[in-house]
Design an enzyme around this catalytic site. Sequence first.
Site, PDB file in Angstrom:
ATOM      1  N   ILE A   1      43.602   4.869 -11.309  1.00 51.06           N
ATOM      2  CA  ILE A   1      43.276   5.217 -12.706  1.00 51.06           C
ATOM      3  C   ILE A   1      43.870   4.140 -13.628  1.00 51.06           C
ATOM      4  O   ILE A   1      45.078   3.918 -13.618  1.00 51.06           O
ATOM      5  CB  ILE A   1      43.850   6.601 -13.106  1.00 51.06           C
ATOM      6  CG1 ILE A   1      43.310   7.703 -12.187  1.00 51.06           C
ATOM      7  CG2 ILE A   1      43.545   6.918 -14.573  1.00 51.06           C
ATOM      8  CD1 ILE A   1      43.886   9.086 -12.449  1.00 51.06           C
TER       9      ILE A   1
ATOM     10  N   GLY B   1      49.057   7.696   4.809  1.00 52.00           N
ATOM     11  CA  GLY B   1      49.678   6.605   4.037  1.00 52.00           C
ATOM     12  C   GLY B   1      49.855   6.929   2.557  1.00 52.00           C
ATOM     13  O   GLY B   1      50.084   6.036   1.746  1.00 52.00           O
TER      14      GLY B   1
ATOM     15  N   LYS C   1      56.741   7.399 -12.768  1.00 51.34           N
ATOM     16  CA  LYS C   1      55.452   7.078 -13.392  1.00 51.34           C
ATOM     17  C   LYS C   1      55.421   7.578 -14.834  1.00 51.34           C
ATOM     18  O   LYS C   1      54.870   6.919 -15.729  1.00 51.34           O
ATOM     19  CB  LYS C   1      54.312   7.691 -12.571  1.00 51.34           C
ATOM     20  CG  LYS C   1      54.173   7.043 -11.189  1.00 51.34           C
ATOM     21  CD  LYS C   1      53.296   7.854 -10.258  1.00 51.34           C
ATOM     22  CE  LYS C   1      53.150   7.177  -8.897  1.00 51.34           C
ATOM     23  NZ  LYS C   1      52.546   8.039  -7.874  1.00 51.34           N
TER      24      LYS C   1
ATOM     25  N   ASP D   1      58.903  10.622  -7.845  1.00 44.83           N
ATOM     26  CA  ASP D   1      57.856   9.600  -7.971  1.00 44.83           C
ATOM     27  C   ASP D   1      57.055   9.841  -9.265  1.00 44.83           C
ATOM     28  O   ASP D   1      56.812   8.908 -10.040  1.00 44.83           O
ATOM     29  CB  ASP D   1      56.944   9.682  -6.735  1.00 44.83           C
ATOM     30  CG  ASP D   1      55.814   8.676  -6.767  1.00 44.83           C
ATOM     31  OD1 ASP D   1      56.080   7.488  -6.540  1.00 44.83           O
ATOM     32  OD2 ASP D   1      54.666   9.084  -7.046  1.00 44.83           O
TER      33      ASP D   1
ATOM     34  N   GLY E   1      46.863   5.777  -1.547  1.00 43.47           N
ATOM     35  CA  GLY E   1      46.011   5.237  -0.471  1.00 43.47           C
ATOM     36  C   GLY E   1      45.818   3.742  -0.645  1.00 43.47           C
ATOM     37  O   GLY E   1      45.887   3.218  -1.767  1.00 43.47           O
TER      38      GLY E   1
HETATM   39  N1  HSE Z   1      53.493   8.275  -2.822  1.00 46.20           N
HETATM   40  C1  HSE Z   1      52.668   8.034  -3.952  1.00 46.20           C
HETATM   41  C2  HSE Z   1      51.791   9.236  -4.198  1.00 46.20           C
HETATM   42  C3  HSE Z   1      51.857   6.799  -3.737  1.00 46.20           C
HETATM   43  O1  HSE Z   1      51.676  10.066  -3.279  1.00 46.20           O
HETATM   44  O2  HSE Z   1      51.239   9.379  -5.280  1.00 46.20           O
HETATM   45  C4  HSE Z   1      51.142   6.311  -4.953  1.00 46.20           C
HETATM   46  O3  HSE Z   1      52.027   5.959  -5.982  1.00 46.20           O
END
Ligand code: HSE
Length: 412
Positions: A128, A179, A197, A193, A295
């Site tokens: 995005i 992944g 962001k 995470d 991904g």
């Molecule tokens: N581990 C992160 C997620 C990867 O699952 O969003 C992408 O930033």
Amino acid sequence: MNKKIKIGLFGFGCVGQGLYRVLSQAQHIQAEIVKIGVKDLSKPRTLPAHLFTGNAAEILDDPSVDVVVELISDAEAAYDIVTTSLKRGKHVVTANKKMVAAHLPELVALQEEYGASLLYEASSCGSIPIIRTLEEYYDNELLHEVKGIFNGSSNFILSKIFNENLSYATALKQAQGLGFAEADPTLDIGGYDSRSKLAIIAAHAFGIFVHPEEIFCYGIDNLKQQDIDFAKENNFKIRLVARAQKRAAGSINLSVIPQFVKSTDKFYSVENEYNAVLVEAAFSDQQAFIGKGAGGNPTGSAVLSDISALTYDYRYEYKKKSKAAGLSYSTDQLLEVYIRTNSALPELGLVPGWESSHFNGGSYIKGKILLSRLLNIKQALQQAGAFVATFSEAEAINAESKTADTKTVVII
Ligand code: HSE
């Protein structure tokens, strides 16, 4: 930059390989990966051995490398690579949200001092294009709120639990196998995470720089069957929602908290590794951006877009930084929450004013609480194995309502 870009790539995991695939199929970009720095040279690779090096200096000291693309998971090593590159005047593209969020003011200063550009569209919400959208399109719009599903792995896990009745552990394993998850999946399911962001997005949306550790985040790691049953009985799904909200008085509230969402909510149908960003602004009103947030290929596509942007000398200008003078970060926000623990509620020292419900072996409460209070009691909540989720729109706290509302705030 009007010549063919020579890229020094660090990392050849899921995203590094994704970039390689995307770059080899992109038709109009003059860019070539000349060297790939990896931690373990002995690992079998799909590309010729001469492309790989275990020595970072081979890339950093090479004057023919114009752009360093950093796609490793170790945030500290990434910081060294990125800062060294910028200091040597090399442009950098990175996807490392943890590193960018933790060092953003310094990274902005380095770009100013050395003239090199640092782009990190892939760091937030995968494919995005939210950072450049906030930088450019929303340059002068009056933004009220940016919120969304910023983590693909936790959304994948929640989707599998709600749609396919998969166990938490199986869903997490699948997210790792595909992944999507971080090397340390605690970062995904613990909300960290999303929090990194959010810190990056808040900087580009509002021009405020807040260290991630100052932001309240609560993940889905304590999610139990009782919470899933509660959600299903009430026709909700659960989504991990990050939110940056501007208040009338110029304060910005930031949080990452699971949320019960109704079928009418835009996040309800955002499934699996998809991310969503909802932007609310004075003139454009609400806009929704939905796309794959994790991904190799989707993230590789965001990295490709940054590399391409460097061919026309694009750089973030951080214009909102200078316009943010009247804005301040605040945790003064009242939230409607659900808190479930498996220990008896009285042990948590609740004060009256909350609805509570007991079930075999535990209980949950529903009521209002200040975000600042949640921040203070996060450790106690985690120790109690509590699952925390919000219900709906957070309510603005104005001077009149604050006194009345805080009387019902729980003290743990
Ligand atoms: N581990 C992160 C997620 C990867 O699952 O969003 C992408 O930033």
